[in-house]
Design a protein around this motif. Structure first.
Motif, PDB file in Angstrom:
ATOM      1  N   MET A 261      -3.131 -79.166   4.436  1.00 31.12           N
ATOM      2  CA  MET A 261      -4.471 -78.627   4.540  1.00 31.12           C
ATOM      3  C   MET A 261      -4.955 -78.291   3.126  1.00 31.12           C
ATOM      4  O   MET A 261      -4.229 -77.709   2.348  1.00 31.12           O
ATOM      5  CB  MET A 261      -4.464 -77.380   5.426  1.00 31.12           C
ATOM      6  CG  MET A 261      -5.865 -76.854   5.628  1.00 31.12           C
ATOM      7  SD  MET A 261      -6.142 -75.797   7.059  1.00 31.12           S
ATOM      8  CE  MET A 261      -5.534 -76.729   8.414  1.00 31.12           C
ATOM      9  N   LYS A 262      -6.199 -78.649   2.848  1.00 34.18           N
ATOM     10  CA  LYS A 262      -6.794 -78.361   1.542  1.00 34.18           C
ATOM     11  C   LYS A 262      -7.724 -77.157   1.649  1.00 34.18           C
ATOM     12  O   LYS A 262      -8.340 -76.927   2.675  1.00 34.18           O
ATOM     13  CB  LYS A 262      -7.583 -79.569   1.037  1.00 34.18           C
ATOM     14  CG  LYS A 262      -6.705 -80.750   0.690  1.00 34.18           C
ATOM     15  CD  LYS A 262      -7.538 -81.879   0.124  1.00 34.18           C
ATOM     16  CE  LYS A 262      -6.662 -83.050  -0.252  1.00 34.18           C
ATOM     17  NZ  LYS A 262      -7.466 -84.152  -0.805  1.00 34.18           N
ATOM     18  N   LYS A 263      -7.824 -76.429   0.535  1.00 29.64           N
ATOM     19  CA  LYS A 263      -8.684 -75.261   0.466  1.00 29.64           C
ATOM     20  C   LYS A 263      -9.820 -75.559  -0.487  1.00 29.64           C
ATOM     21  O   LYS A 263      -9.602 -76.124  -1.563  1.00 29.64           O
ATOM     22  CB  LYS A 263      -7.875 -74.058  -0.037  1.00 29.64           C
ATOM     23  CG  LYS A 263      -8.618 -72.755  -0.037  1.00 29.64           C
ATOM     24  CD  LYS A 263      -7.664 -71.647  -0.476  1.00 29.64           C
ATOM     25  CE  LYS A 263      -8.207 -70.289  -0.211  1.00 29.64           C
ATOM     26  NZ  LYS A 263      -7.242 -69.242  -0.574  1.00 29.64           N
ATOM     27  N   TYR A 264     -11.042 -75.172  -0.079  1.00 33.65           N
ATOM     28  CA  TYR A 264     -12.233 -75.430  -0.879  1.00 33.65           C
ATOM     29  C   TYR A 264     -13.028 -74.143  -1.068  1.00 33.65           C
ATOM     30  O   TYR A 264     -13.012 -73.271  -0.203  1.00 33.65           O
ATOM     31  CB  TYR A 264     -13.137 -76.450  -0.186  1.00 33.65           C
ATOM     32  CG  TYR A 264     -12.525 -77.823  -0.046  1.00 33.65           C
ATOM     33  CD1 TYR A 264     -12.698 -78.775  -1.042  1.00 33.65           C
ATOM     34  CD2 TYR A 264     -11.797 -78.161   1.074  1.00 33.65           C
ATOM     35  CE1 TYR A 264     -12.148 -80.043  -0.918  1.00 33.65           C
ATOM     36  CE2 TYR A 264     -11.231 -79.424   1.209  1.00 33.65           C
ATOM     37  CZ  TYR A 264     -11.411 -80.362   0.209  1.00 33.65           C
ATOM     38  OH  TYR A 264     -10.870 -81.602   0.328  1.00 33.65           O
ATOM     39  N   ALA A 265     -13.730 -74.069  -2.177  1.00 36.71           N
ATOM     40  CA  ALA A 265     -14.655 -72.968  -2.441  1.00 36.71           C
ATOM     41  C   ALA A 265     -16.035 -73.568  -2.650  1.00 36.71           C
ATOM     42  O   ALA A 265     -16.195 -74.527  -3.412  1.00 36.71           O
ATOM     43  CB  ALA A 265     -14.226 -72.181  -3.675  1.00 36.71           C
ATOM     44  N   ARG A 266     -17.036 -73.017  -1.945  1.00 39.15           N
ATOM     45  CA  ARG A 266     -18.412 -73.476  -2.162  1.00 39.15           C
ATOM     46  C   ARG A 266     -18.997 -72.628  -3.281  1.00 39.15           C
ATOM     47  O   ARG A 266     -18.906 -71.405  -3.276  1.00 39.15           O
ATOM     48  CB  ARG A 266     -19.252 -73.333  -0.892  1.00 39.15           C
ATOM     49  CG  ARG A 266     -20.679 -73.872  -1.096  1.00 39.15           C
ATOM     50  CD  ARG A 266     -21.456 -73.929   0.176  1.00 39.15           C
ATOM     51  NE  ARG A 266     -21.589 -72.609   0.752  1.00 39.15           N
ATOM     52  CZ  ARG A 266     -21.989 -72.388   2.003  1.00 39.15           C
ATOM     53  NH1 ARG A 266     -22.282 -73.386   2.802  1.00 39.15           N
ATOM     54  NH2 ARG A 266     -22.095 -71.162   2.463  1.00 39.15           N
ATOM     55  N   ILE A 267     -19.619 -73.306  -4.248  1.00 42.63           N
ATOM     56  CA  ILE A 267     -20.180 -72.644  -5.411  1.00 42.63           C
ATOM     57  C   ILE A 267     -21.704 -72.656  -5.298  1.00 42.63           C
ATOM     58  O   ILE A 267     -22.314 -73.714  -5.132  1.00 42.63           O
ATOM     59  CB  ILE A 267     -19.768 -73.351  -6.731  1.00 42.63           C
ATOM     60  CG1 ILE A 267     -18.264 -73.620  -6.765  1.00 42.63           C
ATOM     61  CG2 ILE A 267     -20.248 -72.575  -7.931  1.00 42.63           C
ATOM     62  CD1 ILE A 267     -17.397 -72.409  -6.668  1.00 42.63           C
ATOM     63  N   VAL A 268     -22.313 -71.461  -5.392  1.00 44.18           N
ATOM     64  CA  VAL A 268     -23.764 -71.316  -5.390  1.00 44.18           C
ATOM     65  C   VAL A 268     -24.120 -70.373  -6.535  1.00 44.18           C
ATOM     66  O   VAL A 268     -23.621 -69.245  -6.589  1.00 44.18           O
ATOM     67  CB  VAL A 268     -24.286 -70.760  -4.050  1.00 44.18           C
ATOM     68  CG1 VAL A 268     -25.782 -70.503  -4.108  1.00 44.18           C
ATOM     69  CG2 VAL A 268     -23.943 -71.712  -2.906  1.00 44.18           C
ATOM     70  N   ASP A 269     -24.949 -70.845  -7.439  1.00 38.09           N
ATOM     71  CA  ASP A 269     -25.370 -70.049  -8.593  1.00 38.09           C
ATOM     72  C   ASP A 269     -24.182 -69.485  -9.371  1.00 38.09           C
ATOM     73  O   ASP A 269     -24.188 -68.333  -9.801  1.00 38.09           O
ATOM     74  CB  ASP A 269     -26.309 -68.913  -8.165  1.00 38.09           C
ATOM     75  CG  ASP A 269     -27.605 -69.434  -7.557  1.00 38.09           C
ATOM     76  OD1 ASP A 269     -28.066 -70.516  -7.991  1.00 38.09           O
ATOM     77  OD2 ASP A 269     -28.150 -68.762  -6.668  1.00 38.09           O
TER      78      ASP A 269
ATOM     79  N   SER B 189     -17.528 -64.121  -3.846  1.00 42.67           N
ATOM     80  CA  SER B 189     -18.232 -63.548  -4.993  1.00 42.67           C
ATOM     81  C   SER B 189     -17.475 -63.657  -6.310  1.00 42.67           C
ATOM     82  O   SER B 189     -17.909 -63.092  -7.303  1.00 42.67           O
ATOM     83  CB  SER B 189     -18.633 -62.084  -4.747  1.00 42.67           C
ATOM     84  OG  SER B 189     -19.587 -62.037  -3.714  1.00 42.67           O
ATOM     85  N   PHE B 190     -16.363 -64.387  -6.334  1.00 45.21           N
ATOM     86  CA  PHE B 190     -15.714 -64.641  -7.609  1.00 45.21           C
ATOM     87  C   PHE B 190     -16.627 -65.527  -8.438  1.00 45.21           C
ATOM     88  O   PHE B 190     -17.333 -66.390  -7.907  1.00 45.21           O
ATOM     89  CB  PHE B 190     -14.386 -65.369  -7.413  1.00 45.21           C
ATOM     90  CG  PHE B 190     -13.192 -64.475  -7.233  1.00 45.21           C
ATOM     91  CD1 PHE B 190     -13.299 -63.216  -6.692  1.00 45.21           C
ATOM     92  CD2 PHE B 190     -11.935 -64.926  -7.593  1.00 45.21           C
ATOM     93  CE1 PHE B 190     -12.195 -62.401  -6.516  1.00 45.21           C
ATOM     94  CE2 PHE B 190     -10.824 -64.130  -7.429  1.00 45.21           C
ATOM     95  CZ  PHE B 190     -10.947 -62.865  -6.893  1.00 45.21           C
ATOM     96  N   LYS B 191     -16.630 -65.327  -9.733  1.00 45.12           N
ATOM     97  CA  LYS B 191     -17.364 -66.182 -10.649  1.00 45.12           C
ATOM     98  C   LYS B 191     -16.588 -67.489 -10.786  1.00 45.12           C
ATOM     99  O   LYS B 191     -15.368 -67.479 -10.959  1.00 45.12           O
ATOM    100  CB  LYS B 191     -17.499 -65.493 -12.011  1.00 45.12           C
ATOM    101  CG  LYS B 191     -18.312 -66.262 -13.005  1.00 45.12           C
ATOM    102  CD  LYS B 191     -18.441 -65.469 -14.301  1.00 45.12           C
ATOM    103  CE  LYS B 191     -19.203 -66.269 -15.330  1.00 45.12           C
ATOM    104  NZ  LYS B 191     -19.253 -65.558 -16.615  1.00 45.12           N
ATOM    105  N   ALA B 192     -17.296 -68.603 -10.687  1.00 45.89           N
ATOM    106  CA  ALA B 192     -16.672 -69.916 -10.801  1.00 45.89           C
ATOM    107  C   ALA B 192     -17.028 -70.515 -12.166  1.00 45.89           C
ATOM    108  O   ALA B 192     -18.198 -70.593 -12.521  1.00 45.89           O
ATOM    109  CB  ALA B 192     -17.172 -70.833  -9.688  1.00 45.89           C
ATOM    110  N   VAL B 193     -16.007 -70.907 -12.920  1.00 41.37           N
ATOM    111  CA  VAL B 193     -16.206 -71.418 -14.273  1.00 41.37           C
ATOM    112  C   VAL B 193     -15.538 -72.775 -14.399  1.00 41.37           C
ATOM    113  O   VAL B 193     -14.362 -72.938 -14.061  1.00 41.37           O
ATOM    114  CB  VAL B 193     -15.608 -70.442 -15.319  1.00 41.37           C
ATOM    115  CG1 VAL B 193     -15.786 -70.994 -16.721  1.00 41.37           C
ATOM    116  CG2 VAL B 193     -16.226 -69.060 -15.182  1.00 41.37           C
ATOM    117  N   ASN B 194     -16.309 -73.752 -14.891  1.00 41.01           N
ATOM    118  CA  ASN B 194     -15.775 -75.086 -15.136  1.00 41.01           C
ATOM    119  C   ASN B 194     -15.572 -75.242 -16.638  1.00 41.01           C
ATOM    120  O   ASN B 194     -16.520 -75.262 -17.403  1.00 41.01           O
ATOM    121  CB  ASN B 194     -16.732 -76.152 -14.608  1.00 41.01           C
ATOM    122  CG  ASN B 194     -16.168 -77.548 -14.736  1.00 41.01           C
ATOM    123  OD1 ASN B 194     -15.262 -77.808 -15.513  1.00 41.01           O
ATOM    124  ND2 ASN B 194     -16.712 -78.457 -13.949  1.00 41.01           N
ATOM    125  N   THR B 195     -14.315 -75.372 -17.043  1.00 43.39           N
ATOM    126  CA  THR B 195     -13.983 -75.555 -18.447  1.00 43.39           C
ATOM    127  C   THR B 195     -13.320 -76.916 -18.603  1.00 43.39           C
ATOM    128  O   THR B 195     -12.192 -77.113 -18.136  1.00 43.39           O
ATOM    129  CB  THR B 195     -13.024 -74.441 -18.943  1.00 43.39           C
ATOM    130  OG1 THR B 195     -13.609 -73.177 -18.628  1.00 43.39           O
ATOM    131  CG2 THR B 195     -12.780 -74.553 -20.426  1.00 43.39           C
TER     132      THR B 195
END
Length: 136
Positions: free
Chosen positions: A1-9, A44-50
């Motif tokens: 099973m895979k886990k996903y997070a939806r990112i909004v703003d 509500s975690f901040k999502a950062v793409n580095t």
């Protein structure tokens, strides 16, 4: 099973686990990121793409008063479902061929309720606005 997070703003607004491709579960216009390994992520975690690698940071949603209220409400509702189905022994009656037509209809209504209950996180306003399904 895979886990996903939806990112909004730039924030995680939904978390979902599935065996299916995420695009089969939600509309294609939503932005989902696969959560890999032992990465910790919560509402509500901040999502950062580095450089193409996603990380999550921030105070978890579940520590907020809204989060605590949601967890209490969910637990209370789920307890009622479990107690009702278990007390009535509907599953056993159906499995043993002892269920009446009314028993079978009641069990079907509970199954539909459980599915709707498990999908409240798919509602557009979640978690700020939740329309809880009505218990049969």
């Amino acid at each position: 099973m895979k886990k996903y997070a939806r990112i909004v703003d730039g924030l995680v607004d939904n978390i979902y686990e599935t065996n299916n491709p995420i695009t089969e579960e939600f509309p294609a216009d939503q932005f989902w990121v696969e959560v890999v390994g032992d990465t910790v992520v919560d509402y509500s975690f901040k999502a950062v793409n580095t450089n193409g690698v996603w990380s999550f940071d921030g105070s978890p949603y579940w520590q907020s008063e809204l989060g605590n209220q949601l967890r209490r409400e969910r637990a209370a509702r789920l307890d009622k479902v479990i107690n009702s189905v278990t007390a009535a022994a509907l599953l056993a009656k159906v499995d043993l061929g002892l269920a009446t037509a009314a028993d079978q209809a009641y069990l079907l209504a509970y199954k539909q309720y459980c599915v709707a209950f498990s999908e409240v996180n798919k509602q557009p306003g979640f978690p700020l606005t939740i329309v809880w399904p009505e218990r049969p």
